[in-house]
Design a protein around this motif. Sequence first.
Motif, PDB file in Angstrom:
ATOM      1  N   THR A   1      94.957  36.002  94.861  1.00 36.34           N
ATOM      2  CA  THR A   1      94.179  35.337  93.812  1.00 36.34           C
ATOM      3  C   THR A   1      93.643  33.984  94.264  1.00 36.34           C
ATOM      4  N   GLY A   2      94.330  33.328  95.195  1.00 33.70           N
ATOM      5  CA  GLY A   2      93.889  32.013  95.642  1.00 33.70           C
ATOM      6  C   GLY A   2      92.504  32.024  96.245  1.00 33.70           C
ATOM      7  N   GLN A   3      92.078  33.163  96.774  1.00 31.60           N
ATOM      8  CA  GLN A   3      90.768  33.247  97.413  1.00 31.60           C
ATOM      9  C   GLN A   3      89.618  33.220  96.396  1.00 31.60           C
ATOM     10  N   ILE A   4      89.950  33.341  95.127  1.00 28.27           N
ATOM     11  CA  ILE A   4      88.911  33.237  94.092  1.00 28.27           C
ATOM     12  C   ILE A   4      88.475  31.796  93.926  1.00 28.27           C
ATOM     13  N   GLY A   5      89.352  30.854  94.234  1.00 32.04           N
ATOM     14  CA  GLY A   5      89.010  29.439  94.158  1.00 32.04           C
ATOM     15  C   GLY A   5      89.277  28.843  92.800  1.00 32.04           C
ATOM     16  N   THR A   6      88.446  29.190  91.823  1.00 31.08           N
ATOM     17  CA  THR A   6      88.602  28.696  90.457  1.00 31.08           C
ATOM     18  C   THR A   6      87.706  29.495  89.526  1.00 31.08           C
ATOM     19  N   ILE A   7      87.998  29.394  88.236  1.00 32.96           N
ATOM     20  CA  ILE A   7      87.203  30.043  87.198  1.00 32.96           C
ATOM     21  C   ILE A   7      86.759  28.982  86.212  1.00 32.96           C
ATOM     22  N   LYS A   8      85.491  29.049  85.809  1.00 31.05           N
ATOM     23  CA  LYS A   8      84.991  28.116  84.801  1.00 31.05           C
ATOM     24  C   LYS A   8      84.214  28.879  83.740  1.00 31.05           C
ATOM     25  N   ILE A   9      84.678  28.786  82.484  1.00 30.23           N
ATOM     26  CA  ILE A   9      83.944  29.352  81.356  1.00 30.23           C
ATOM     27  C   ILE A   9      82.799  28.406  81.016  1.00 30.23           C
ATOM     28  N   LEU A  10      81.593  28.941  80.906  1.00 31.17           N
ATOM     29  CA  LEU A  10      80.404  28.120  80.680  1.00 31.17           C
ATOM     30  C   LEU A  10      79.949  28.093  79.231  1.00 31.17           C
ATOM     31  N   ASP A  11      79.960  29.260  78.585  1.00 32.17           N
ATOM     32  CA  ASP A  11      79.339  29.317  77.263  1.00 32.17           C
ATOM     33  C   ASP A  11      79.699  30.648  76.608  1.00 32.17           C
ATOM     34  N   THR A  12      79.445  30.727  75.303  1.00 23.57           N
ATOM     35  CA  THR A  12      79.578  31.984  74.564  1.00 23.57           C
ATOM     36  C   THR A  12      78.356  32.167  73.682  1.00 23.57           C
ATOM     37  N   GLU A  13      78.087  33.406  73.327  1.00 30.91           N
ATOM     38  CA  GLU A  13      77.013  33.728  72.389  1.00 30.91           C
ATOM     39  C   GLU A  13      77.391  34.990  71.643  1.00 30.91           C
ATOM     40  N   MET A  14      76.750  35.215  70.527  1.00 30.80           N
ATOM     41  CA  MET A  14      76.973  36.436  69.771  1.00 30.80           C
ATOM     42  C   MET A  14      76.053  37.529  70.312  1.00 30.80           C
ATOM     43  N   GLN A  15      76.610  38.707  70.532  1.00 32.12           N
ATOM     44  CA  GLN A  15      75.852  39.838  71.041  1.00 32.12           C
ATOM     45  C   GLN A  15      76.302  41.091  70.307  1.00 32.12           C
ATOM     46  N   LYS A  16      75.405  41.608  69.450  1.00 28.29           N
ATOM     47  CA  LYS A  16      75.698  42.804  68.663  1.00 28.29           C
ATOM     48  C   LYS A  16      76.981  42.638  67.855  1.00 28.29           C
ATOM     49  N   GLY A  17      77.161  41.457  67.284  1.00 28.98           N
ATOM     50  CA  GLY A  17      78.292  41.211  66.400  1.00 28.98           C
ATOM     51  C   GLY A  17      79.569  40.781  67.080  1.00 28.98           C
ATOM     52  N   ASN A  18      79.607  40.813  68.410  1.00 27.57           N
ATOM     53  CA  ASN A  18      80.794  40.402  69.153  1.00 27.57           C
ATOM     54  C   ASN A  18      80.475  39.211  70.055  1.00 27.57           C
ATOM     55  N   VAL A  19      81.503  38.669  70.685  1.00 30.48           N
ATOM     56  CA  VAL A  19      81.347  37.484  71.522  1.00 30.48           C
ATOM     57  C   VAL A  19      81.045  37.879  72.960  1.00 30.48           C
ATOM     58  N   ARG A  20      79.963  37.335  73.502  1.00 29.92           N
ATOM     59  CA  ARG A  20      79.664  37.465  74.936  1.00 29.92           C
ATOM     60  C   ARG A  20      80.006  36.149  75.610  1.00 29.92           C
ATOM     61  N   LEU A  21      80.814  36.215  76.640  1.00 25.25           N
ATOM     62  CA  LEU A  21      81.295  35.018  77.328  1.00 25.25           C
ATOM     63  C   LEU A  21      80.659  34.917  78.708  1.00 25.25           C
ATOM     64  N   HIS A  22      80.137  33.728  79.034  1.00 25.16           N
ATOM     65  CA  HIS A  22      79.504  33.462  80.322  1.00 25.16           C
ATOM     66  C   HIS A  22      80.469  32.645  81.183  1.00 25.16           C
ATOM     67  N   PHE A  23      80.641  33.053  82.439  1.00 34.62           N
ATOM     68  CA  PHE A  23      81.542  32.315  83.320  1.00 34.62           C
ATOM     69  C   PHE A  23      81.118  32.475  84.772  1.00 34.62           C
ATOM     70  N   VAL A  24      81.710  31.685  85.638  1.00 36.81           N
ATOM     71  CA  VAL A  24      81.491  31.798  87.083  1.00 36.81           C
ATOM     72  C   VAL A  24      82.815  31.576  87.799  1.00 36.81           C
ATOM     73  N   CYS A  25      82.877  32.063  89.032  1.00 38.53           N
ATOM     74  CA  CYS A  25      84.082  31.930  89.847  1.00 38.53           C
ATOM     75  C   CYS A  25      83.722  31.443  91.248  1.00 38.53           C
ATOM     76  N   GLY A  26      84.712  30.874  91.930  1.00 37.27           N
ATOM     77  CA  GLY A  26      84.588  30.560  93.340  1.00 37.27           C
ATOM     78  C   GLY A  26      83.453  29.633  93.676  1.00 37.27           C
ATOM     79  N   ASN A  27      82.654  30.026  94.671  1.00 36.64           N
ATOM     80  CA  ASN A  27      81.549  29.193  95.138  1.00 36.64           C
ATOM     81  C   ASN A  27      80.498  28.963  94.057  1.00 36.64           C
ATOM     82  N   ARG A  28      80.398  29.855  93.095  1.00 38.12           N
ATOM     83  CA  ARG A  28      79.421  29.679  92.018  1.00 38.12           C
ATOM     84  C   ARG A  28      79.783  28.490  91.123  1.00 38.12           C
TER      85      ARG A  28
END
Length: 395
Positions: A204-231
């Motif tokens: 798991t260490g090779q992933i680096g880190t995870i960062k949640i960026l934002d959320t939005e509603m999509q068809k009544g449910n939550v869509r979550l935007h995130f990036v990992c590692g070099n991103r």
Amino acid sequence: MKRKLFYVDPYQQRGITEVVTLAKDDLERWYVTLEETLFFPTGGGQPNDVGRIKDIVVFDVEEVEGEIRHYIAEPSLEVGESVDMEINWHRRFDFMQQHTGQHILTASFVELFGIQTTSFHLGKEIVTIDLDVKKVSDEQLLEVEKRANQIILENRLIETKWVSKDELDAYPLRKQVAVEEDIRLVIIPDFDYNGCGGTHPSSTGQIGTIKILDTEMQKGNVRLHFVCGNRVVDQLHRKQKTLQEVTQLLSASEDGVVKSVKVLLENGKKLEKTLEEAHQQLLNYEVKELLGNQKEETVSIERVFRHRSIQQLQKLARLTVAEATNSQLIFIAENDGLLQVVLARGTDNQANMKQLIVQILPLINGKGGGSENFAQGGGETDLTGEQLLEKIHSF
């Protein structure tokens, strides 16, 4: 054909294999199949690898009817030929980081709040998951992100295993697998057990880190935007650059940006209000100018304007007929080959504006409508506003 090499060692970037087939698909694209391959085909939310086979560009990889097709830029390979193959490692490792980060983030939602993930998309810049929930709080997002990064920091082993359907009961799977044979599990011991055919690092260490960026509603449910590692670093660079540009424009420090923006927005609202009040005063003066000292029983007003929007003319017309209840008016605006017409009457006037606009619209190839009191329309025509007035006078 079994996809051997990338299952055995997802870090292998180069290899030698043999060309099995050379053919065209239904879209007339040339492809080859190989004895064994390093290239990952599109599937499970993860995009395909790209790279080269014997210096020939591989631009797409798909699994079709059990065979892995490597779409190539030119058909210069021969069946039975031994060839070198090389994948784009930067792209592969990025996908490994994002895909495994998704596993960890999804498992964290399940562990902490029992929230399931219904879909996953790995984009060029942003990764998204759709959560089977109508709402998620900022506190929940922070807790999930903290838990996911804890798993990464612990550098836990990531195992892959081939199992049979009968062996699945021995594993606490996060969700049911979609296949019944050649089942591959991706396991982070004591945290996540999941059926997956994608590429993943060994820890798991090779992933680096995870960062949640934002959320939005999509068809009544939550869509979550995130990036990992070099991103994550790429996002930080982009946001830092934007922040620096904003601080320079506002002549403010980073800590003072929010306050400066609030002041700017507040000043903007005050300016908009002031301009609206000034515009209203100008319209009132314009109404007085239009009416002048007319004392006739019926006041008829006709004007041709240039570069005035129909919304402005509508407002001016309403103010005018409200001031002079015995008035009727025809306003025409010329706007780059488009004639727009506004018709209005006061409450003490009996002219039929709806009937008049119906007569006018064919003259300008226009569309519109309205009521007996107020009507409007517009169309493209070679006529000038004055020429249209002359034609209206002939009715």
